[in-house]
Design a protein around this motif. Structure first.
Motif, short mmCIF file in Angstrom:
data_model
loop_
_atom_site.label_atom_id
_atom_site.label_comp_id
_atom_site.label_asym_id
_atom_site.label_seq_id
_atom_site.Cartn_x
_atom_site.Cartn_y
_atom_site.Cartn_z
N UNK A 1 7.53 -3.18 16.50
CA UNK A 1 8.45 -3.82 15.56
C UNK A 1 7.80 -4.07 14.20
N UNK A 2 6.53 -4.46 14.20
CA UNK A 2 5.84 -4.68 12.93
C UNK A 2 5.70 -3.37 12.17
N UNK A 3 5.38 -2.29 12.86
CA UNK A 3 5.26 -0.98 12.22
C UNK A 3 6.57 -0.54 11.60
N UNK A 4 7.66 -0.73 12.32
CA UNK A 4 8.97 -0.37 11.78
C UNK A 4 9.32 -1.22 10.56
N UNK A 5 8.95 -2.49 10.61
CA UNK A 5 9.18 -3.35 9.46
C UNK A 5 8.39 -2.90 8.25
N UNK A 6 7.15 -2.50 8.47
CA UNK A 6 6.31 -2.01 7.37
C UNK A 6 6.91 -0.76 6.77
N UNK A 7 7.40 0.16 7.61
CA UNK A 7 7.99 1.40 7.12
C UNK A 7 9.22 1.12 6.27
N UNK A 8 10.10 0.25 6.77
CA UNK A 8 11.33 -0.04 6.04
C UNK A 8 11.03 -0.71 4.70
N UNK A 9 10.17 -1.72 4.72
CA UNK A 9 9.82 -2.42 3.48
C UNK A 9 9.04 -1.52 2.54
N UNK A 10 8.13 -0.70 3.09
CA UNK A 10 7.32 0.18 2.26
C UNK A 10 8.14 1.23 1.54
N UNK A 11 9.09 1.85 2.24
CA UNK A 11 9.92 2.87 1.60
C UNK A 11 10.85 2.25 0.56
N UNK A 12 11.36 1.05 0.86
CA UNK A 12 12.18 0.36 -0.12
C UNK A 12 11.39 0.06 -1.39
N UNK A 13 10.17 -0.43 -1.21
CA UNK A 13 9.33 -0.76 -2.35
C UNK A 13 8.93 0.50 -3.11
N UNK A 14 8.66 1.59 -2.40
CA UNK A 14 8.28 2.85 -3.06
C UNK A 14 9.36 3.33 -4.00
N UNK A 15 10.62 3.16 -3.60
CA UNK A 15 11.73 3.60 -4.46
C UNK A 15 11.76 2.81 -5.77
N UNK A 16 11.56 1.51 -5.68
CA UNK A 16 11.57 0.69 -6.90
C UNK A 16 10.32 0.93 -7.75
N UNK A 17 9.17 1.09 -7.08
CA UNK A 17 7.94 1.37 -7.83
C UNK A 17 8.00 2.73 -8.52
N UNK A 18 8.69 3.68 -7.90
CA UNK A 18 8.81 5.01 -8.49
C UNK A 18 9.45 4.93 -9.88
N UNK B 1 0.84 -1.20 0.00
CA UNK B 1 0.00 0.00 0.00
C UNK B 1 0.88 1.25 0.00
N UNK B 2 1.90 1.25 0.86
CA UNK B 2 2.84 2.38 0.89
C UNK B 2 3.59 2.49 -0.43
N UNK B 3 4.10 1.36 -0.91
CA UNK B 3 4.89 1.38 -2.13
C UNK B 3 4.13 1.81 -3.36
N UNK C 1 15.37 12.27 -6.02
CA UNK C 1 16.27 11.36 -6.72
C UNK C 1 17.23 10.69 -5.74
N UNK C 2 17.78 11.47 -4.80
CA UNK C 2 18.67 10.91 -3.80
C UNK C 2 17.96 9.88 -2.93
N UNK C 3 16.71 10.17 -2.57
CA UNK C 3 15.92 9.23 -1.77
C UNK C 3 15.74 7.91 -2.51
N UNK C 4 15.36 8.01 -3.78
CA UNK C 4 15.12 6.80 -4.57
C UNK C 4 16.41 6.00 -4.73
N UNK C 5 17.50 6.68 -5.07
CA UNK C 5 18.75 5.97 -5.30
C UNK C 5 19.30 5.36 -4.01
N UNK C 6 19.06 6.02 -2.88
CA UNK C 6 19.53 5.46 -1.61
C UNK C 6 18.86 4.12 -1.34
N UNK C 7 17.54 4.07 -1.51
CA UNK C 7 16.83 2.84 -1.21
C UNK C 7 17.05 1.77 -2.27
N UNK C 8 17.35 2.18 -3.50
CA UNK C 8 17.60 1.21 -4.55
C UNK C 8 19.03 0.66 -4.53
#
Length: 222
Positions: A90-107, A33-35, A58-65
């Motif tokens: 812990x689950x919330x933090x996991x969602x944030x980390x995975x969601x931001x990582x996925x958002x960078x690739x989806x972008x 959903x975040x991604x 761009x820096x945000x996207x490249x950092x996570x990619x």
């Protein structure tokens, strides 16, 4: 080889694995959903004509990619509370980390699809008097999503698989429960074989859908 397989001892203790699978699915759905939403916003911002907006995105996207997902997960779990005095579950933090990582690739997937939107459609939107927001909502968004669905689904599968990394920070997902069960039963081969089959059983049907959509798009394009 003298090893004797005993899957029965694992099958008798499957309840924790099903509980872990529910956590894994929760992580995957929330991260997607975040991604999906943030990824589209990032794609629009990275294509901005203003450098002050484009550069940090761009820096945000490249950092996570360009950094390992496991480093991102560990950073969120240990560095965010220390630096920002923010303490989340812990689950919330996991969602944030995975969601931001996925958002960078989806972008990146969205950006390629947005660039493929025919100029004539945008010109037609201008001629109809649509505002920039309306052009994004009614022209760019539907076309971008439709063109990038196979990539988005593939990225979603990747997030489902990468969610196993949160086990290192004690999130009780499928992988964490598998490690615990392997320790309790002294059956790591059988336990991790079953865990792998569970991941496969969820990922394989989605990968087949991705293949079907790609073939269908090729047929329509020809």
């Amino acid at each position: 080889m003298s090893y004797t397989f005993d899957f029965a001892s694992v099958f008798r203790n499957m309840a924790p694995l099903w509980d872990g699978l529910l956590v894994t699915i929760q992580l995957t759905i929330a991260a997607n959903v975040i991604g999906l939403t943030l990824g589209f916003v990032l794609a629009l911002l990275v294509m901005s004509r203003w450098r002050a907006i484009r550069l940090p995105v761009t820096l945000f996207i490249e950092f996570f990619r360009c950094t390992p997902a496991i480093i991102q997960i560990v950073w969120f779990f240990y560095c965010v509370p220390m630096l920002f005095n923010v303490f989340l579950g812990s689950v919330t933090m996991g969602i944030m980390a995975l969601g931001l990582n996925l958002a960078a690739f989806n972008a990146e997937a969205y950006r390629a699809s947005i660039q493929a939107v025919p100029r004539e459609q945008l010109d037609a939107g201008v001629a109809l008097g649509l505002t920039p927001f309306q052009r994004v909502l009614y022209i760019i968004l539907p076309t971008a999503v439709r063109n990038s669905v196979p990539v988005l689904l593939t990225n979603g599968i990747g997030t489902f698989q990468q969610s196993a990394l949160v086990a290192i920070v004690a999130v009780q997902d499928l992988m964490y429960q598998g490690k615990t069960l392997a320790t309790l039963t002294y059956r790591p081969i059988e336990t991790f074989t079953i865990v792998a089959l569970v991941y496969f059983a969820v990922s394989f049907p989605v990968s087949q859908i991705v293949g079907y959509l790609e073939r269908r798009r090729e047929v329509l394009a020809s």
